[in-house]
Write a protein that holds these residues in place. Structure first.
Motif, mmCIF file in Angstrom:
data_model
loop_
_atom_site.group_PDB
_atom_site.id
_atom_site.type_symbol
_atom_site.label_atom_id
_atom_site.label_comp_id
_atom_site.label_asym_id
_atom_site.label_seq_id
_atom_site.Cartn_x
_atom_site.Cartn_y
_atom_site.Cartn_z
ATOM 1 N N LYS A 178 0.834 -1.210 0.000
ATOM 2 C CA LYS A 178 0.000 0.000 0.000
ATOM 3 C C LYS A 178 0.863 1.252 0.000
ATOM 4 C CE LYS A 178 -3.732 2.279 2.543
ATOM 5 N NZ LYS A 178 -4.632 2.197 3.732
ATOM 6 N N LYS A 183 0.393 -3.819 -5.302
ATOM 7 C CA LYS A 183 -0.474 -4.858 -4.756
ATOM 8 C C LYS A 183 0.266 -6.191 -4.762
ATOM 9 C CE LYS A 183 -2.671 -6.014 -9.175
ATOM 10 N NZ LYS A 183 -3.947 -6.124 -9.901
ATOM 11 N N LYS A 249 -0.541 -1.430 -9.350
ATOM 12 C CA LYS A 249 -2.011 -1.523 -9.288
ATOM 13 C C LYS A 249 -2.611 -1.290 -10.671
ATOM 14 C CE LYS A 249 -2.784 -0.237 -4.469
ATOM 15 N NZ LYS A 249 -3.433 0.734 -3.538
#
Length: 249
Positions: A178, A183, A249
């Protein structure tokens, strides 16, 4: 004027084309070209109430001859074993640990023969451990060591600790991902770093018994009250290392 024209081999041209397209290179860690490696170490622990106890009880006596000392010793140890069986201790959980007969050449027993017989007792219900020690003592045992409180199945407790360790590693990896705006793609490897798997024995409430074998005097008031034993909890602590693959991501 002569003009020289040099043609590059077609194979070289193809090689350049593949390089331009970003040919993948083998990564021994198992990463794909668009993944980032994240290694996380974590520990997990669990506290479990002991469900088994073990102690040693025995007879030590002296007589004028080796035969007399051995006979008296055998009679008393049979009484101890009988008392334990009446309490529900199975014969398979009573094991001879040591037997000896020797002449005493010093002290107030000089010239006598001393016989010793020690048995190891497993109590599979920890709540009966105190009663078992008391029964052995009242039956004539004048040597007591323990009890040690332990887990009958330490692996079960360790597995719970491993599950907690992986959960901690996963949570930490998610926090890293994060923060990096990435991810978790997949788990690459999980390595067991070992630990203590339920083998930290908790001592009995009586500090003297925990220090080792204690030889009691023949007087009844010299024997400690072992009817109440505090089981406490036994700790299992393990460590693991997990490699995660992270992607954008």
């Amino acid at each position: 004027m002569r003009i020289m024209i040099t043609r590059l081999p077609i194979v070289l041209g193809l090689g350049c084309a593949l390089a331009a397209c970003g040919e993948r290179k083998f990564d021994p860690r198992g990463l794909e070209y668009d993944e980032t490696l994240l290694s996380v170490s974590a520990t997990g622990q669990t506290d479990t109430r002991p469900d088994q106890a073990q102690f040693q009880a025995g007879i030590s006596n002296a007589s004028k001859s080796a035969k007399e000392a051995s006979a008296a010793n055998l009679k008393k140890i049979d009484q101890v074993v009988s008392a334990l069986k009446q309490l529900g201790i199975a014969e398979k959980d009573i094991q001879t640990r040591a037997m000896s007969v020797q002449r005493v050449d010093w002290g107030d027993r000089q010239g006598l023969f001393e016989a010793n017989n020690i048995i190891n007792v497993i109590v599979r219900d920890v709540d009966k451990a105190g009663a078992a020690v008391t029964a052995a003592s009242e039956a004539g045992a004048n040597v007591i060591s323990g009890p040690d409180l332990r887990l009958a199945d330490p692996e079960k407790s360790a597995n719970t600790a491993y599950a907690a360790a992986y959960k901690a590693a996963r949570n930490r990896a998610e926090a890293y991902a994060k923060a990096a705006d990435m991810k978790i793609s997949r788990v690459l490897t999980i390595r067991d770093a070992g630990g203590v798997q339920g083998n930290r024995y908790m001592p009995a409430a009586d500090a003297a018994a925990a220090s080792g074998a204690v030889v009691y005097a023949e007087r009844e008031e010299a024997r400690p009250d072992t009817s109440r034993i505090m089981a406490g909890e036994t700790n299992s602590t393990v460590a693991i290392q997990v490699d995660f693959a992270l992607t954008e991501k």
